[in-house]
Scaffold this active site. Structure first.
Site, mmCIF file in Angstrom:
data_model
loop_
_atom_site.group_PDB
_atom_site.id
_atom_site.type_symbol
_atom_site.label_atom_id
_atom_site.label_comp_id
_atom_site.label_asym_id
_atom_site.label_seq_id
_atom_site.Cartn_x
_atom_site.Cartn_y
_atom_site.Cartn_z
ATOM 1 C CE LYS A 147 11.162 24.902 3.728
ATOM 2 N NZ LYS A 147 11.191 23.409 3.802
ATOM 3 C CB SER A 180 11.188 22.766 7.528
ATOM 4 O OG SER A 180 11.430 22.359 6.194
ATOM 5 C CB SER A 218 10.065 19.468 5.397
ATOM 6 O OG SER A 218 10.808 19.304 6.579
#
Length: 539
Positions: free
Chosen positions: A123, A204, A228
């Site tokens: 990420k 997210s 997330s």
């Protein structure tokens, strides 16, 4: 409860219930463009596992370089072209050279372990000391190249993994606006759901979820504060594992909350999640909370994976998820019946009724800790902004590009707060963190539960850049998030072609037991289905 809804509700009504650079369909069948670009039914590495990749490299059928090249070609054909998933924000120009080095070691008889030569996506809020940027998807951080690897990235490199690239995310890990849209960032644009392209990938860790679902890699790393990892995993038909806070280091990861933040695996199978977790876990002198994991971790979590592990186990079922109109509820009830056939005893519990009133305190904790953590991160980062106040000012000065759809109310609310010695913060943390731990611990202990299960979240709603996220139906991210306890989601079926996950929550440092029962359910249910990149329902 989904963190995006929690953030909006908390802010609005005060009640909580979530060198290659990639820039930012109209039918119910596969698009012609997607079919032409190594789609799910033609791609050589479709749905392949880490174990299978290792077997093929050992047999000489593939090398790390050839595997990396196949993934790079698939990303090139589908992330900016074809279905245009926009899950990868940046590719690592060093990926092939890393793969070559891993192949050289293998030829010399050195294999570091199960991750040797395996491409991994991470990420874009995780530092990597290479040519890639670390920006949390924000234009304010564009150009930020880390001087040191995040601790977990260092662990990946030591394990022999190939750092393939970075994934898009909900900007600032979905902690910018109460009206945010999951999967959108000013740097990376809007990530799509690989199953139905106009549906949210959730966030997210949206890019990590879509990338693994679309077979751009076998493994990815996401991060979670509240939902997330598990929410995008659920919406993308994946296994997502949020470990106990403290099992994995947070050093070098752009923070939200020192109390709740953790990284974790996002994979297509429980075994692959266990493999990745084994490589990432370990104490870090720079992250003191990881010292608490001493003697509580395993060097190899795969040794706890048995198909018969549910036999004799007592599983708590979140009773509020048994009623309502969500299309996820019939899937949940079917999963419960399957657990019974595998030898589990079912006990109804009422966790959310006790946890939900703590949500406002959780939001306060995140607001205070975000300002503290981001200011510390930016102070030593190679970014043009050095404080949260600088970020807010940059966004205002560049509003057409930085904030074309939603604004930055959460950043501004955080900036107005005091430091972590503020009595309001200390009381909020006591109420949220200690309260959630007491609720979960007593529920698990008093009922002698191996795990508590719930619906991870409802089927993915449509992407809405104007109004932001809207999540009807049940969700189960907050109890484990607030307590810092482990939480794994496993595919339990689809509703209207959209995946839905089954959540398993366990006690602190109970990763081994949680993986065990989740694996047994996965093997009995086999609900993971590759995406078809379908166009929207209405066209």
């Amino acid at each position: 409860m989904n963190r995006r809804v929690f953030l909006r509700n908390s802010s609005l009504v005060g009640v909580a219930l979530s060198t290659l650079s990639l820039d930012a369909c109209t039918s119910d069948t596969k698009t012609a463009a997607a079919t032409a670009a190594d789609t799910d039914d033609t791609f050589a590495l479709n749905e392949i596992t880490v174990t299978e990749l290792q077997e093929k490299m050992s047999a000489g059928q593939y090398t790390s370089r050839s595997i990396t090249e196949l993934y790079l070609r698939r990303i090139a054909g589908m992330d900016k072209k074809g279905p245009q998933l926009r899950s990868v924000i940046e590719l690592n120009p060093d990926a092939l050279s890393i793969a070559d080095e891993m192949d050289k070691e293998r030829r010399a008889g050195k294999v570091r372990g199960l991750l040797h030569g395996i491409p991994v996506l991470i990420k874009d809020n995780i530092n990597s000391a290479d040519q890639m940027q670390t920006t949390a998807g924000s234009l304010a951080l564009a150009g930020n190249k880390a001087s040191q690897d995040a601790f977990i990235v260092k662990k990946l490199r030591e394990a022999g993994a190939v750092l393939l690239g970075k994934t898009n995310l909900s900007e600032w890990a979905n902690f910018r606006s109460t009206r945010s849209t999951s999967g959108w960032s000013s740097r990376g644009g809007q990530t799509k759901n690989a199953y139905i392209l106009d549906r949210t990938p959730s966030g997210s860790s949206s890019g990590s979820g879509t990338a693994v679902a679309a077979n751009f890699c076998a493994l990815a790393i996401g991060t979670e504060t509240d939902g997330s990892i598990v929410s995008p995993a659920s919406c993308n038909g994946l296994v997502g594992f949020k470990p106990t806070v403290g099992l994995l280091s947070r050093t070098g990861i752009i923070p939200i909350s020192a109390t709740q933040d953790t990284a974790g695996p996002m994979t297509r199978t429980v075994r692959d999640a266990a493999i990745l977790l084994s490589a990432l876990a370990g104490p870090d002198p720079a992250d003191p909370i990881t010292q608490q994991s001493a003697g509580k971790t395993a060097s190899d979590y795969t040794k706890f994976l048995f198909p018969q592990a549910l036999g004799g186990k007592i599983i708590g079922v979140e009773k509020s998820h048994l009623e309502g109109s969500s299309d996820a509820i019939p899937l949940f009830k079917k999963a419960i019946e399957l657990l019974k056939t595998q030898g589990a005893t079912i006990v109804e519990v009422d966790v959310l009724k006790q946890i939900n009133p703590l949500g406002e305190a959780e939001y306060d904790v995140l607001l205070y800790e975000f300002k503290d953590g981001v200011n510390k991160y930016l102070a030593t980062a190679n970014a043009k902004v050095k404080t949260l106040a600088d970020v807010i000012a940059f966004n205002k000065q560049n509003e057409p590009k930085a904030m074309p759809f939603f604004k930055q109310e959460i950043l501004e609310a955080s900036e107005k707060l005091g430091d972590l010695s503020t009595p309001k913060y200390m009381e909020a943390r006591r109420k949220s963190y200690a309260g959630a731990r007491q609720i979960l611990s007593s529920t698990l202990r008093n009922n002698r539960l191996a795990a508590i299960i719930g619906i991870t979240n409802s089927p993915a709603p449509a992407i809405d850049l104007i109004n932001g996220d809207s999540w009807p139906g049940p969700g189960f991210s907050s109890p484990a998030a607030m307590a810092g306890y482990p939480h794994i989601t496993v595919p339990m079926g689809q509703a209207h072609g959209l995946p839905v996950g089954l959540s398993f929550v366990g006690p602190a440092y109970g990763e081994a037991g949680l993986l065990s029962v989740a694996y047994a359910y996965e093997q009995a249910s086999k609900q993971r289905k590759a995406p078809e990149f379908r166009g929207p329902f209405v066209g």
